[in-house]
Design a protein around this motif. Sequence first.
Motif, PDB file in Angstrom:
ATOM      1  N   ILE A   1       0.861  -1.175   0.177  1.00 53.50           N
ATOM      2  CA  ILE A   1       0.058   0.127  -0.038  1.00 53.50           C
ATOM      3  C   ILE A   1       1.078   1.263   0.086  1.00 53.50           C
ATOM      4  CG2 ILE A   1      -1.642   1.302   1.491  1.00 53.50           C
ATOM      5  CD1 ILE A   1      -2.874  -1.332   2.252  1.00 53.50           C
ATOM      6  N   ALA A   2       1.841   1.398   0.957  1.00 50.54           N
ATOM      7  CA  ALA A   2       2.797   2.530   1.034  1.00 50.54           C
ATOM      8  C   ALA A   2       3.463   2.532  -0.282  1.00 50.54           C
ATOM      9  CB  ALA A   2       3.820   2.260   2.152  1.00 50.54           C
ATOM     10  N   VAL A   3       3.786   1.773  -0.888  1.00 46.56           N
ATOM     11  CA  VAL A   3       4.929   1.816  -1.903  1.00 46.56           C
ATOM     12  C   VAL A   3       3.852   1.947  -3.315  1.00 46.56           C
ATOM     13  CG1 VAL A   3       6.598   0.722  -3.688  1.00 46.56           C
ATOM     14  CG2 VAL A   3       6.707   0.392  -1.138  1.00 46.56           C
ATOM     15  N   VAL A   4       2.807   1.451  -3.466  1.00 49.01           N
ATOM     16  CA  VAL A   4       2.060   1.924  -4.586  1.00 49.01           C
ATOM     17  C   VAL A   4       1.645   3.235  -4.498  1.00 49.01           C
ATOM     18  CG1 VAL A   4      -0.474   1.243  -5.547  1.00 49.01           C
ATOM     19  CG2 VAL A   4       1.107  -0.490  -5.148  1.00 49.01           C
ATOM     20  N   GLY A   5       1.050   3.699  -3.398  1.00 47.64           N
ATOM     21  CA  GLY A   5       0.658   4.965  -3.097  1.00 47.64           C
ATOM     22  C   GLY A   5       1.624   6.085  -3.390  1.00 47.64           C
ATOM     23  N   GLY A   6       3.109   5.685  -2.819  1.00 52.78           N
ATOM     24  CA  GLY A   6       3.978   6.514  -2.877  1.00 52.78           C
ATOM     25  C   GLY A   6       4.595   6.977  -1.615  1.00 52.78           C
ATOM     26  N   LEU A   7       5.800   7.081  -1.578  1.00 56.91           N
ATOM     27  CA  LEU A   7       6.515   7.186  -0.164  1.00 56.91           C
ATOM     28  C   LEU A   7       6.865   8.654  -0.252  1.00 56.91           C
ATOM     29  CD1 LEU A   7       8.901   4.001   0.398  1.00 56.91           C
ATOM     30  CD2 LEU A   7       6.614   4.611   1.572  1.00 56.91           C
ATOM     31  N   GLY A   8       6.697   9.520  -1.175  1.00 61.15           N
ATOM     32  CA  GLY A   8       7.150  11.001  -1.575  1.00 61.15           C
ATOM     33  C   GLY A   8       6.332  11.713  -0.516  1.00 61.15           C
ATOM     34  N   HIS A   9       4.988  11.398  -0.086  1.00 62.31           N
ATOM     35  CA  HIS A   9       4.152  12.400   0.602  1.00 62.31           C
ATOM     36  C   HIS A   9       3.194  11.568   1.220  1.00 62.31           C
ATOM     37  CE1 HIS A   9       1.147  15.208   0.970  1.00 62.31           C
ATOM     38  NE2 HIS A   9       2.037  16.184   0.756  1.00 62.31           N
ATOM     39  N   PRO A  10       2.781  12.095   2.398  1.00 60.83           N
ATOM     40  CA  PRO A  10       1.700  11.426   3.209  1.00 60.83           C
ATOM     41  C   PRO A  10       0.520  10.972   2.588  1.00 60.83           C
ATOM     42  CG  PRO A  10       2.876  13.277   4.501  1.00 60.83           C
ATOM     43  CD  PRO A  10       3.423  13.316   2.971  1.00 60.83           C
ATOM     44  N   ILE A  11      -0.052  11.873   1.498  1.00 61.13           N
ATOM     45  CA  ILE A  11      -1.142  11.441   1.056  1.00 61.13           C
ATOM     46  C   ILE A  11      -1.047  10.041   0.283  1.00 61.13           C
ATOM     47  CG2 ILE A  11      -0.714  12.491  -1.212  1.00 61.13           C
ATOM     48  CD1 ILE A  11      -4.065  12.408   0.771  1.00 61.13           C
ATOM     49  N   GLY A  12       0.185   9.707  -0.073  1.00 61.44           N
ATOM     50  CA  GLY A  12       0.594   8.320  -0.845  1.00 61.44           C
ATOM     51  C   GLY A  12      -0.077   7.136  -0.054  1.00 61.44           C
TER      52      GLY A  12
END
Lengths: 352, 260
Positions: free
Chosen positions: A273-284
Motif C-alpha cells: 500500500i505504502a509503495v503503490v501509493g508513493g513514499l514521497g508524500h503522506p497522501i500516498g
Amino acid sequence: MALTETSTPSIAAPRGGALSRWVSRHAAILLLGLILVLLPAVANEFLLDQIVGWSLALGMIALSLMFLAGYGGMVSLAQMTIAGVAGYMVAVLGASSLPTISLFWPWWVATPLAIAIAVVFGTLSGALSARTEGIYTIMITLAIAAAFFYLTLQNWPIFNGFNGFTTIPAPHFWGVNWRAPVPLYYLILFFAASSYGAVVYISRAPFGLALQGVRDNPRRMEAIGYNVAAHRVAAHAFAALIAAIGGVLLVWLNNQISPFSISFERVIDVLVIAVVGGLGHPIGAFVGAIIYVILRTFALDALLAVGLDGRRFQTIIGLGFLLIVLFSPDGVIGLWRRWSARLRANGGSRRL
Amino acid sequence: MSTIAERMAAAGAGAAIELRGVTRLFGALAALTDITLSVRPGERRAVLGSNGAGKTTLLNCVTGDFPPTSGTVRFFGEDVTILPPHERIRRGLRRTYQISLLFQRLTVRENVYLACRGVSRGRFSFLRTRAGEAIMQSVADLIALVHLENVADRLVGELAHGQQRQLEIALALAGAPRFILFDEPAAGLSPTERGDLVAILTALPSHIGYIIIEHDMDVALRVVESVTMMHNGRIFKEGAPAEIETDPEVQRLYLGGGHG
C-alpha cells in the motif's frame, strides 16, 4: 517546502492574501476533505465503512510506514504488528465475546492503555533496529512481525490462539454510539485526517527535517550535532502512535482480531500500500490504501464476471505492484506529480 | 574545589585539541601510529602529507567518526576519546568532509538550517520554526557568507560541484564553533571560489582555530601559522610554513613527488 514558506514569510503580505494563497495551495486536499466530510449524506453504509472507512484506517498504518520509510529511510515491516498489538490489547483490556480473557475495563482506560502498550512495543522494536540500515532494518522488523504472529497463534491464555477475539465494540460516549456506521466513519475520518495533518506539519518541523537529514546522510547528521540513533527511535515511537490508533480503529471496524489480521500477508500488504501509493508524500499512504481496498473488494467479482477464478485478485494486486514499481518508483502520487508538472510549465519542483 | 593551577593542568595546558599516543588500526593496517599533537585555541594549523599519510584518519579520530584504537583525544581539556561525534560537535567542534556529505534531497536552506539546529536546542521539536526566529537569520547569514543566496531554495542534489563544496563549509560554520577541521575544502573549487575560501578562512574570528588538510599549497600556506607534516601515519615534522616550505626532507617526500 514549508521551511522556505515560513522563512520567506510572504514578506509582509496582507493577511487576506496569505489566507487565499494558503487555500489555493491546499485546494486539492481541502476539496478532498470536504467530500469526505459530506460523504455520509450520499453514501450507503457499505461504501462508508467497508470502503472509505477501511481505507482510512488502513491508510493510517501505511502512513506510519510512509513516515519511517519516506522521511527516515527506515523500512519497517513491524507497523501492522504494532497496530495488531493495539488491537489485541483493546480486546484483552476492554470488552469482547470472551469473558474468560477480556478484562472489561472501561473504554477510557482500555483504549489509551492499549495504544500506550503498542507505542512502547513500537519504540522498543525501533530501538532494536535503529542501529541497522537498509535490508537489516527490514529483516529485524520482519522477525518481530513473525514472532508476534506466532505468539498470537500459539498463545491461548492471552491471545486466544488462532480464534482471536470477536465482538469488540467501539465505545459509547458523549451520547453517541460510535459503533453505528456514520459515527464510526467520522471517528475514523477524524483520526486519519489528524494523523495526516500531523505528519505533513511535522515533516517541515525540526524533528521531521532532521529525520530527512538522517535519511540522506546519517554520518553527517552526527557531525552537525544530532544523536542519530535517538532520532530514529523517536521516529519509531511517533510512527507507532499512528499505527496503534489505526489498529484500534481497524478492530472496531472489523469487530474482530485474530492472528490472520497480522499475518505475513497483512504485513506485506502495508508495504505494498505504502509503495503503490508513493513514499514521497503522506497522501500516498491513503491513495495506496483506497486502491488496495477497492481491488480487494471488487476484483473478485470483476474476475468472475470475465470468467476467471475470483481468488486471483492477489495476482492482480501483485501485477499492479510490479507495474508501479517498474514504471513509477515513487508510486501513484509520483505519476500524478509528473503529470501535473508537465501541465504546469515550470512549477511543481517542490510542491505537494 | 580545585585550584586554578589544577584546572589549567586538567585542561591540557590550555590546548584546544590534544592527541596523546593516538593509534588507529584498520585490521592489520596502522593508519595512525602513536600521534601526539597539540593545537592551541585560535591556532590555525595545516596538516600536510601524501595520500595515505593518515590525515583524514586523524580528523576522524578527533571528531569520533572513527575513534582511536588507543591513545586519548582531548578537546579544550576534556577527554572526548569515547564521546560520540554529536557530543563533540555540541561542545564546539566542527568539520567538513573531503567528499561532500550533504543532504541531497533537502534544499540549501534546509541543509544550513539543520546544521544550525543541530548545535542549538529544539532538535526534536514538533513545532515549525517561524520566519522571525533568530535561527533563520543565522541561516541566511551563512548562506550569504558562501554566496549561495541564488540557489538557497534549490535541492542540494541539483547544485554544481563547487556550490556543494561551499555548502560543505557553511555547515561547519553553524552555531558558535570553537575549533574547525577542514578536510581539503578547496578540492574542486574554481580559482575564484578558492579566493573566496581564503577570504572566509582569514575572516574567521581569531578565537576560532582550525586544522586544514589541503593539497593546494597556495591555499594552505596562506591561511595557517603552523604546519604538521605526516607520512605513513606518523608526524615527522612540525614548524612554521616558511620552515616547512624550505625543508629538504619535506621537499623530497611531499613536494618533490617521490611517494614511495
